[in-house]
Motif scaffolding. Structure first.
Motif, PDB file in Angstrom:
ATOM      1  N   GLY A 220       0.627  -8.951  -9.851  1.00  0.00           N
ATOM      2  CA  GLY A 220       0.419  -9.336  -8.463  1.00  0.00           C
ATOM      3  C   GLY A 220       1.398  -8.644  -7.536  1.00  0.00           C
ATOM      4  N   SER A 221       0.966  -8.441  -6.312  1.00  0.00           N
ATOM      5  CA  SER A 221       1.833  -7.940  -5.247  1.00  0.00           C
ATOM      6  C   SER A 221       1.644  -8.868  -4.051  1.00  0.00           C
ATOM      7  CB  SER A 221       1.477  -6.504  -4.874  1.00  0.00           C
ATOM      8  OG  SER A 221       2.276  -6.061  -3.781  1.00  0.00           O
ATOM      9  N   SER A 222       2.413  -9.952  -4.037  1.00  0.00           N
ATOM     10  CA  SER A 222       2.207 -10.992  -3.033  1.00  0.00           C
ATOM     11  C   SER A 222       2.594 -10.542  -1.627  1.00  0.00           C
ATOM     12  CB  SER A 222       2.994 -12.254  -3.405  1.00  0.00           C
ATOM     13  OG  SER A 222       4.379 -11.967  -3.515  1.00  0.00           O
ATOM     14  N   LEU A 223       3.297  -9.411  -1.509  1.00  0.00           N
ATOM     15  CA  LEU A 223       3.685  -8.901  -0.189  1.00  0.00           C
ATOM     16  C   LEU A 223       2.745  -7.815   0.326  1.00  0.00           C
ATOM     17  CD1 LEU A 223       7.577  -8.636  -0.561  1.00  0.00           C
ATOM     18  CD2 LEU A 223       6.252 -10.465   0.495  1.00  0.00           C
ATOM     19  N   HIS A 224       1.714  -7.495  -0.432  1.00  0.00           N
ATOM     20  CA  HIS A 224       0.817  -6.404  -0.046  1.00  0.00           C
ATOM     21  C   HIS A 224       0.061  -6.751   1.237  1.00  0.00           C
ATOM     22  CE1 HIS A 224      -1.669  -2.858  -0.663  1.00  0.00           C
ATOM     23  NE2 HIS A 224      -2.742  -3.591  -0.415  1.00  0.00           N
ATOM     24  N   ALA A 225      -0.047  -5.773   2.122  1.00  0.00           N
ATOM     25  CA  ALA A 225      -0.760  -5.965   3.394  1.00  0.00           C
ATOM     26  C   ALA A 225      -2.151  -5.351   3.320  1.00  0.00           C
ATOM     27  CB  ALA A 225       0.024  -5.335   4.531  1.00  0.00           C
ATOM     28  N   TRP A 226      -3.112  -6.055   3.910  1.00  0.00           N
ATOM     29  CA  TRP A 226      -4.466  -5.527   4.081  1.00  0.00           C
ATOM     30  C   TRP A 226      -4.639  -5.263   5.579  1.00  0.00           C
ATOM     31  CZ3 TRP A 226      -8.308  -4.963   0.211  1.00  0.00           C
ATOM     32  CH2 TRP A 226      -7.941  -5.424  -1.063  1.00  0.00           C
ATOM     33  N   GLY A 227      -4.560  -4.017   5.969  1.00  0.00           N
ATOM     34  CA  GLY A 227      -4.634  -3.706   7.392  1.00  0.00           C
ATOM     35  C   GLY A 227      -3.461  -4.332   8.126  1.00  0.00           C
ATOM     36  N   THR A 228      -3.766  -5.171   9.114  1.00  0.00           N
ATOM     37  CA  THR A 228      -2.710  -5.853   9.865  1.00  0.00           C
ATOM     38  C   THR A 228      -2.340  -7.202   9.264  1.00  0.00           C
ATOM     39  OG1 THR A 228      -4.369  -6.855  11.336  1.00  0.00           O
ATOM     40  CG2 THR A 228      -3.435  -4.718  12.003  1.00  0.00           C
ATOM     41  N   ALA A 229      -2.973  -7.564   8.142  1.00  0.00           N
ATOM     42  CA  ALA A 229      -2.700  -8.859   7.506  1.00  0.00           C
ATOM     43  C   ALA A 229      -1.500  -8.708   6.570  1.00  0.00           C
ATOM     44  CB  ALA A 229      -3.916  -9.352   6.746  1.00  0.00           C
ATOM     45  N   ALA A 230      -0.311  -8.957   7.087  1.00  0.00           N
ATOM     46  CA  ALA A 230       0.921  -8.793   6.310  1.00  0.00           C
ATOM     47  C   ALA A 230       1.022  -9.866   5.231  1.00  0.00           C
ATOM     48  CB  ALA A 230       2.124  -8.869   7.237  1.00  0.00           C
ATOM     49  N   ALA A 231       1.534  -9.479   4.054  1.00  0.00           N
ATOM     50  CA  ALA A 231       1.762 -10.405   2.941  1.00  0.00           C
ATOM     51  C   ALA A 231       0.504 -11.190   2.580  1.00  0.00           C
ATOM     52  CB  ALA A 231       2.912 -11.357   3.247  1.00  0.00           C
ATOM     53  N   HIS A 232      -0.643 -10.574   2.787  1.00  0.00           N
ATOM     54  CA  HIS A 232      -1.894 -11.179   2.316  1.00  0.00           C
ATOM     55  C   HIS A 232      -1.898 -11.217   0.792  1.00  0.00           C
ATOM     56  CE1 HIS A 232      -6.241 -11.964   2.036  1.00  0.00           C
ATOM     57  NE2 HIS A 232      -6.271 -11.024   1.128  1.00  0.00           N
ATOM     58  N   GLY A 233      -1.443 -10.121   0.179  1.00  0.00           N
ATOM     59  CA  GLY A 233      -1.338 -10.068  -1.267  1.00  0.00           C
ATOM     60  C   GLY A 233      -2.501  -9.361  -1.940  1.00  0.00           C
ATOM     61  N   ALA A 234      -2.250  -8.914  -3.169  1.00  0.00           N
ATOM     62  CA  ALA A 234      -3.276  -8.257  -3.975  1.00  0.00           C
ATOM     63  C   ALA A 234      -2.886  -8.396  -5.440  1.00  0.00           C
ATOM     64  CB  ALA A 234      -3.403  -6.778  -3.605  1.00  0.00           C
ATOM     65  N   ALA A 235      -3.849  -8.175  -6.305  1.00  0.00           N
ATOM     66  CA  ALA A 235      -3.582  -8.106  -7.748  1.00  0.00           C
ATOM     67  C   ALA A 235      -4.231  -6.841  -8.275  1.00  0.00           C
ATOM     68  CB  ALA A 235      -4.118  -9.340  -8.463  1.00  0.00           C
ATOM     69  N   TYR A 236      -3.502  -6.129  -9.114  1.00  0.00           N
ATOM     70  CA  TYR A 236      -3.967  -4.851  -9.644  1.00  0.00           C
ATOM     71  C   TYR A 236      -4.234  -4.977 -11.140  1.00  0.00           C
ATOM     72  CZ  TYR A 236      -2.235  -2.872  -5.255  1.00  0.00           C
ATOM     73  OH  TYR A 236      -2.017  -2.587  -3.929  1.00  0.00           O
ATOM     74  N   VAL A 237      -5.333  -4.364 -11.574  1.00  0.00           N
ATOM     75  CA  VAL A 237      -5.691  -4.340 -12.988  1.00  0.00           C
ATOM     76  C   VAL A 237      -5.657  -2.898 -13.471  1.00  0.00           C
ATOM     77  CG1 VAL A 237      -7.410  -4.962 -14.720  1.00  0.00           C
ATOM     78  CG2 VAL A 237      -7.201  -6.329 -12.630  1.00  0.00           C
ATOM     79  N   TRP A 238      -4.850  -2.647 -14.503  1.00  0.00           N
ATOM     80  CA  TRP A 238      -4.754  -1.323 -15.120  1.00  0.00           C
ATOM     81  C   TRP A 238      -5.126  -1.455 -16.589  1.00  0.00           C
ATOM     82  CZ3 TRP A 238      -2.076   3.353 -13.170  1.00  0.00           C
ATOM     83  CH2 TRP A 238      -1.864   3.296 -11.782  1.00  0.00           C
TER      84      TRP A 238
END
Length: 357
Positions: A220-238
């Motif tokens: 998880g990256s709980s500080l990831h921004a989506w556009g102007t949505a700061a700290a919206h978050g994301a999860a990455y699968v590798w």
């Protein structure tokens, strides 16, 4: 209180188990030092448990089970221990119970808060340190190598986070390092960093979870921004093995309040085969009932991940932060998630844990 259902997952608080669990042991730190933060991290495999502190009283405490009783066995400390190293912040046990892996993300032999990871092996009934290693390449200050640890179910792949790492001029992107091996022998193979990570996102920080199956890594990256949505978050699968890993998916959630700021999606993650659960500790139940938290469930078909569920607690109030910790049962489809901010019986921040099936 009945959990809220927004999918085909069936919530239950009191499962009808044929052998209802009962309290068998209360484990406390042997020396009971004030502010030791005993229980900062825990791991259990078979009849072995290890409990980390990583605070004032640094160490990792080993317990073994005989019958229904757990007994203290050993305190693990590194040969180069120093106050403030946060030794014991993360602990793991290899699947064969022969090796314990402990991180000290503030260890500063070569640079301040650079971090270090240690292994301890059981031989002849005694636990002894058998290796210690830092991140590969030039070590710089505040990289916090070992902030998060994850090991594959077969015990052959180890993932270690380094949230303070700089990607050239892009500061504090963080990264995940992949090692292969077993027991006390681990070889660095590659590092993982999504291409869209920006300054101060700190992949692999303690408020963004990481989990590993034999060939799939989710973090998880709980500080990831989506556009102007700061700290919206994301999860990455590798997915991958050895030195070859590639991104399979970037997970977001879909609901009526999607892609707004400060949801902390990716606060914690868990994986079981083709199912991933992602916590969003600051997700909202309504526009006025903020930071109730939620858990999102995804399943994989082929190489495609799709959201299947959004799990929330109907009784969750503002600030409950459900989804702060998430766990998928490896033997079933049960999901356990917790929130430290829950108020119970008038007791503020008592915390609670909810099970969905």
């Amino acid at each position: 209180i009945v959990p809220k259902l927004e999918s085909n997952y069936n919530p239950y608080v009191a499962p009808d188990w044929s052998n209802t669990p009962t309290l068998s042991n209360v484990i406390i730190e042997p020396t009971q030092v004030k502010n030791s933060a005993f229980g900062t991290d825990i791991a259990m495999v078979g009849n072995t448990a290890v409990i980390g502190t990583g605070s004032v009283r640094e160490g990792a405490y080993v317990y073994t089970k005989s019958g229904s009783s757990w007994s203290y066995v050993a305190t693990l400390l590194p040969s180069d221990t120093a106050t403030g190293d946060n030794f014991g912040q993360q602990v793991l046990i290899t699947p064969d119970e022969s090796t314990i892996i402990v991180s000290a993300p503030a260890q500063d032999d070569n640079a301040t808060y650079a971090g270090k990871v240690y292994t301890f092996t059981l031989s002849g009934g005694t636990w002894s340190q058998t290796s210690a290693f830092q991140a590969p390449g030039a070590v710089t200050s505040h990289e916090s190598f070992g902030q998060l640890l994850a090991i594959s179910p077969d015990g052959n792949t180890l993932a270690i986070s380094q949230p303070g790492w700089d990607n050239g001029a892009v500061v504090n992107t963080g990264r995940i390092l992949i090692y292969t091996g077993s027991g006390s022998s681990w070889t660095y193979r590659t590092s993982i960093l999504p291409t869209d990570v920006v300054n101060y996102e700190s992949i692999g920080r303690s408020s963004g979870g990481m989990a590993l199956s034999n060939s799939t890594l989710v973090f998880g990256s709980s500080l990831h921004a989506w556009g102007t949505a700061a700290a919206h978050g994301a999860a990455y699968v590798w997915t991958g093995s050895g030195a070859s890993w590639s991104q399979q998916a970037k997970l977001d959630f879909t609901n009526r309040l999607t892609q707004t700021s400060d949801k902390a999606f990716g606060t914690d993650v868990s994986i079981n085969g083709d199912t991933i659960a992602v916590g969003a500790a600051f997700d909202d139940n309504t526009n006025t009932n903020e930071n109730t938290g939620a858990v999102y469930v995804y399943t994989r078909s082929g190489s495609t991940w799709s959201q299947q569920a959004r799990l929330q607690h109907t009784g969750a109030g503002a600030g409950h932060r459900m989804g702060q910790k998430v766990l998928l049962n490896p033997d079933d489809v049960d999901i356990l998630y917790a929130g430290a901010g829950t108020t119970l019986g008038g007791v503020a921040q008592a915390g609670s844990a909810i099970v969905f099936q």
